[in-house]
Design a protein around this motif. Sequence first.
Motif, mmCIF file in Angstrom:
data_model
loop_
_atom_site.group_PDB
_atom_site.id
_atom_site.type_symbol
_atom_site.label_atom_id
_atom_site.label_comp_id
_atom_site.label_asym_id
_atom_site.label_seq_id
_atom_site.Cartn_x
_atom_site.Cartn_y
_atom_site.Cartn_z
ATOM 1 N N PRO A 246 10.180 43.820 -9.650
ATOM 2 C CA PRO A 246 10.052 44.522 -8.318
ATOM 3 C C PRO A 246 8.737 44.583 -7.475
ATOM 4 O O PRO A 246 7.602 44.843 -8.242
ATOM 5 C CB PRO A 246 10.498 46.164 -8.635
ATOM 6 N N PHE B 197 7.329 47.817 -2.434
ATOM 7 C CA PHE B 197 8.156 48.420 -1.611
ATOM 8 C C PHE B 197 9.513 48.513 -2.157
ATOM 9 O O PHE B 197 10.408 49.037 -1.579
ATOM 10 C CB PHE B 197 8.147 47.679 -0.396
ATOM 11 N N TYR B 198 9.764 48.252 -3.473
ATOM 12 C CA TYR B 198 11.332 48.199 -4.145
ATOM 13 C C TYR B 198 11.700 49.727 -4.216
ATOM 14 O O TYR B 198 11.042 50.593 -4.718
ATOM 15 C CB TYR B 198 11.122 47.645 -5.387
ATOM 16 N N LEU B 199 12.899 50.231 -3.726
ATOM 17 C CA LEU B 199 13.330 51.580 -4.089
ATOM 18 C C LEU B 199 14.789 51.326 -4.587
ATOM 19 O O LEU B 199 15.616 50.210 -3.988
ATOM 20 C CB LEU B 199 13.635 52.229 -2.757
ATOM 21 N N PRO B 200 15.069 51.830 -5.672
ATOM 22 C CA PRO B 200 16.516 51.982 -6.211
ATOM 23 C C PRO B 200 17.377 52.537 -5.217
ATOM 24 O O PRO B 200 16.932 53.402 -4.279
ATOM 25 C CB PRO B 200 16.343 52.777 -7.398
ATOM 26 N N PRO B 201 18.726 52.215 -5.562
ATOM 27 C CA PRO B 201 19.601 52.922 -4.363
ATOM 28 C C PRO B 201 19.844 54.375 -4.310
ATOM 29 O O PRO B 201 19.471 54.856 -5.505
ATOM 30 C CB PRO B 201 21.155 52.190 -4.783
ATOM 31 N N ASP B 202 19.876 54.851 -3.200
ATOM 32 C CA ASP B 202 19.751 56.596 -3.057
ATOM 33 C C ASP B 202 21.144 56.872 -3.581
ATOM 34 O O ASP B 202 22.099 56.361 -3.117
ATOM 35 C CB ASP B 202 19.291 56.771 -1.839
ATOM 36 N N GLU C 85 22.792 49.017 -9.293
ATOM 37 C CA GLU C 85 22.525 47.798 -9.171
ATOM 38 C C GLU C 85 23.209 47.246 -10.330
ATOM 39 O O GLU C 85 23.000 47.707 -11.715
ATOM 40 C CB GLU C 85 21.240 47.328 -9.166
#
Length: 90
Positions: free
Chosen positions: A70, A73-78, A63
């Motif tokens: 956050p 439910f925030y998840l960083p990009p896989d 990002e």
Amino acid sequence: MLAVVDAAHVFRGEPATSEFVRAAEAIIVTNVVEGDSLNRAHEIVFIEYTPLPDERFQRVPSELEPPVNPDLFYLPPDPLPNVHYSELGA
């Protein structure tokens, strides 16, 4: 940008393969993005391409700026799977 890539190949005296041109286009498209970097920077995602042996790339999304607050439910990009350059943009 693609014209510069093509010109570099012409300068070397070897034409770029269609797979190479598609790979270059895919890299440019995923990293030249339009977005609101002042109010929605957390929505802008770039892909870092790292060359690996056997003409493959490791692709890691990141990002521009992680969310300030956050939520649960925030998840960083896989990370994306490694890929051969000829499969980019296919």
